[in-house]
Motif scaffolding. Structure first.
Motif, PDB file in Angstrom:
ATOM      1  N   ILE A  66      -4.950  54.104 -34.235  1.00 31.35           N
ATOM      2  CA  ILE A  66      -6.199  54.465 -34.203  1.00 31.35           C
ATOM      3  C   ILE A  66      -6.335  56.113 -33.680  1.00 31.35           C
ATOM      4  N   HIS A  67      -7.057  56.831 -34.243  1.00 32.17           N
ATOM      5  CA  HIS A  67      -7.165  58.267 -33.308  1.00 32.17           C
ATOM      6  C   HIS A  67      -7.970  57.892 -32.247  1.00 32.17           C
ATOM      7  N   LEU A  68      -7.474  58.474 -31.000  1.00 29.46           N
ATOM      8  CA  LEU A  68      -8.340  58.492 -29.885  1.00 29.46           C
ATOM      9  C   LEU A  68      -8.819  60.078 -29.616  1.00 29.46           C
ATOM     10  N   ILE A  69     -10.184  60.131 -28.832  1.00 25.90           N
ATOM     11  CA  ILE A  69     -10.568  61.350 -28.582  1.00 25.90           C
ATOM     12  C   ILE A  69     -11.385  61.272 -27.231  1.00 25.90           C
ATOM     13  N   GLY A  70     -11.252  62.048 -26.273  1.00 23.62           N
ATOM     14  CA  GLY A  70     -12.173  62.254 -25.312  1.00 23.62           C
ATOM     15  C   GLY A  70     -12.375  63.374 -24.782  1.00 23.62           C
ATOM     16  N   HIS A  71     -13.413  63.644 -23.986  1.00 25.32           N
ATOM     17  CA  HIS A  71     -13.683  64.918 -23.206  1.00 25.32           C
ATOM     18  C   HIS A  71     -13.362  64.735 -21.564  1.00 25.32           C
ATOM     19  N   SER A  72     -12.569  65.680 -21.287  1.00 24.50           N
ATOM     20  CA  SER A  72     -12.548  65.597 -19.644  1.00 24.50           C
ATOM     21  C   SER A  72     -11.793  64.653 -19.144  1.00 24.50           C
ATOM     22  N   THR A  73     -12.512  63.941 -18.162  1.00 23.13           N
ATOM     23  CA  THR A  73     -11.665  62.658 -17.623  1.00 23.13           C
ATOM     24  C   THR A  73     -11.454  61.578 -18.629  1.00 23.13           C
ATOM     25  N   SER A  74     -12.359  61.631 -19.442  1.00 20.87           N
ATOM     26  CA  SER A  74     -12.174  60.472 -20.509  1.00 20.87           C
ATOM     27  C   SER A  74     -11.150  60.935 -21.362  1.00 20.87           C
ATOM     28  N   GLY A  75     -10.979  61.944 -21.633  1.00 22.29           N
ATOM     29  CA  GLY A  75      -9.609  62.584 -22.366  1.00 22.29           C
ATOM     30  C   GLY A  75      -8.407  62.208 -21.554  1.00 22.29           C
ATOM     31  N   LEU A  76      -8.649  62.503 -20.306  1.00 17.81           N
ATOM     32  CA  LEU A  76      -7.380  62.178 -19.337  1.00 17.81           C
ATOM     33  C   LEU A  76      -6.918  60.374 -19.671  1.00 17.81           C
ATOM     34  N   LEU A  77      -7.914  59.742 -19.611  1.00 13.91           N
ATOM     35  CA  LEU A  77      -7.688  58.303 -19.796  1.00 13.91           C
ATOM     36  C   LEU A  77      -6.911  58.052 -21.038  1.00 13.91           C
ATOM     37  N   GLY A  78      -7.412  58.964 -22.356  1.00 13.27           N
ATOM     38  CA  GLY A  78      -6.867  58.705 -23.553  1.00 13.27           C
ATOM     39  C   GLY A  78      -5.343  59.172 -23.329  1.00 13.27           C
ATOM     40  N   LEU A  79      -4.961  60.233 -22.533  1.00 15.72           N
ATOM     41  CA  LEU A  79      -3.703  60.774 -22.472  1.00 15.72           C
ATOM     42  C   LEU A  79      -2.812  59.836 -21.778  1.00 15.72           C
ATOM     43  N   LEU A  80      -3.310  59.159 -20.680  1.00 14.98           N
ATOM     44  CA  LEU A  80      -2.621  58.181 -19.826  1.00 14.98           C
ATOM     45  C   LEU A  80      -2.263  56.937 -20.635  1.00 14.98           C
ATOM     46  N   TYR A  81      -3.196  56.592 -21.612  1.00 14.54           N
ATOM     47  CA  TYR A  81      -3.179  55.608 -22.428  1.00 14.54           C
ATOM     48  C   TYR A  81      -1.995  55.842 -23.334  1.00 14.54           C
ATOM     49  N   THR A  82      -2.009  56.916 -24.023  1.00 15.78           N
ATOM     50  CA  THR A  82      -1.073  57.162 -25.210  1.00 15.78           C
ATOM     51  C   THR A  82       0.293  57.207 -24.754  1.00 15.78           C
ATOM     52  N   ARG A  83       0.533  57.830 -23.490  1.00 13.57           N
ATOM     53  CA  ARG A  83       1.752  57.867 -22.909  1.00 13.57           C
ATOM     54  C   ARG A  83       2.301  56.400 -22.490  1.00 13.57           C
ATOM     55  N   GLN A  84       1.539  55.555 -22.520  1.00  9.41           N
ATOM     56  CA  GLN A  84       1.858  54.350 -22.047  1.00  9.41           C
ATOM     57  C   GLN A  84       2.082  53.253 -23.458  1.00  9.41           C
ATOM     58  N   TYR A  85       1.109  53.382 -24.313  1.00 10.95           N
ATOM     59  CA  TYR A  85       1.339  52.645 -25.520  1.00 10.95           C
ATOM     60  C   TYR A  85       1.049  53.529 -26.883  1.00 10.95           C
ATOM     61  N   PRO A  86       2.058  54.490 -27.050  1.00 14.45           N
ATOM     62  CA  PRO A  86       1.992  55.336 -28.301  1.00 14.45           C
ATOM     63  C   PRO A  86       2.123  54.793 -29.533  1.00 14.45           C
ATOM     64  N   GLU A  87       2.415  53.439 -29.624  1.00 13.16           N
ATOM     65  CA  GLU A  87       2.414  52.620 -30.943  1.00 13.16           C
ATOM     66  C   GLU A  87       0.940  52.299 -31.490  1.00 13.16           C
TER      67      GLU A  87
END
Length: 249
Positions: A66-87
């Motif tokens: 799924i496409h993930l999107i977030g602003h500021s710290t919410s985006g940071l959470l998306g970044l951390l998640y994507t690094r851990q679970y890119p699949e």
């Protein structure tokens, strides 16, 4: 059985969600987009770890990336998640997240609080100007209250006792980073620093104006750029899939 959305808007700052709604509405005209929100319990430690686990619990129920999107710290959470679970991620879109992704408005607040001989209210008033541009007195006071709520009830890697750092770096999925040319929190240099970590197909886009909440002031313009990126990400994925099939046969 419910239909899986195409995109997921991440929000871990409930008091600031109102600034996201116009953009979400514009995106929803073209794609199916869901909202994932995290409300921190006052008894919980201020940490992104719990939010990360709960986000994973939700995305495990999705049958496809799924496409993930977030602003500021919410985006940071998306970044951390994507690094851990890119699949589990089709693409990642970050709004107002610099190359040093932990630097947000709260990081600026704690630095100012330690260095300046000012009251909390005076510092927040200055940050309102930095985040939103010049505002009338009543509006400034209302925005100060929202920032106070965000300080008190959203998970943050920062506090008066420590300023957290998170390593710069990209992700393996398609990445788009958006910002504003007059953002004083994530300036153009912090945004363009992403270039060192980007691969083919990744994109940086700057809104001409709008400060830190540029997506609130220009939702239609921002939505147009994001939808274009999502479309290209899907097309590239389909092309790669066809190439893999051709190699098999």
């Amino acid at each position: 059985m419910s239909v899986q959305p195409d995109a997921l808007w991440i929000n871990i700052s409930p008091s600031l969600l109102r600034f996201d709604r116009f953009l979400i509405r514009h995106l929803s005209h073209q794609v199916s987009i869901a909202q994932w929100e995290y409300f921190q319990n006052p008894d919980e430690p201020s940490s992104l770890d719990i939010a990360l686990v709960l986000l994973h619990d939700y995305l495990k129920s999705c049958q496809r990336p799924i496409h993930l999107i977030g602003h500021s710290t919410s985006g940071l959470l998306g970044l951390l998640y994507t690094r851990q679970y890119p699949e589990r991620v089709k693409s990642l879109t970050l709004l107002a997240v610099g190359v040093n992704p932990a630097i947000n408005w709260q990081a600026h607040y704690y630095v100012m609080y330690q260095l300046l001989p000012c009251t909390r209210n005076m510092i927040l008033a200055k940050l309102v100007q930095n985040l939103f541009g010049h505002q009338e007195r009543n509006c400034t006071q209302n925005l100060i209250k929202l920032l106070e709520q965000d300080l008190n009830f959203s998970p943050s890697p920062h506090s008066l006792y420590q300023q957290a750092t998170i390593s710069p770096g990209g992700v393996s999925v398609p990445l788009m980073v958006c910002g504003s040319q007059d953002d004083l929190i994530v300036d153009s240099m912090a945004l363009k620093g992403w270039k060192a970590w980007m691969k083919e197909g990744d994109r940086i886009w700057e809104c001409p104006h709008g400060y830190h909440f540029f997506h609130y002031y220009y939702p239609q313009l921002v939505a147009r750029q994001i939808l274009k990126f999502w479309h290209l990400a899907v097309c590239n994925e389909d092309s790669t899939h066809h190439e893999e099939i051709n190699r098999i046969f």
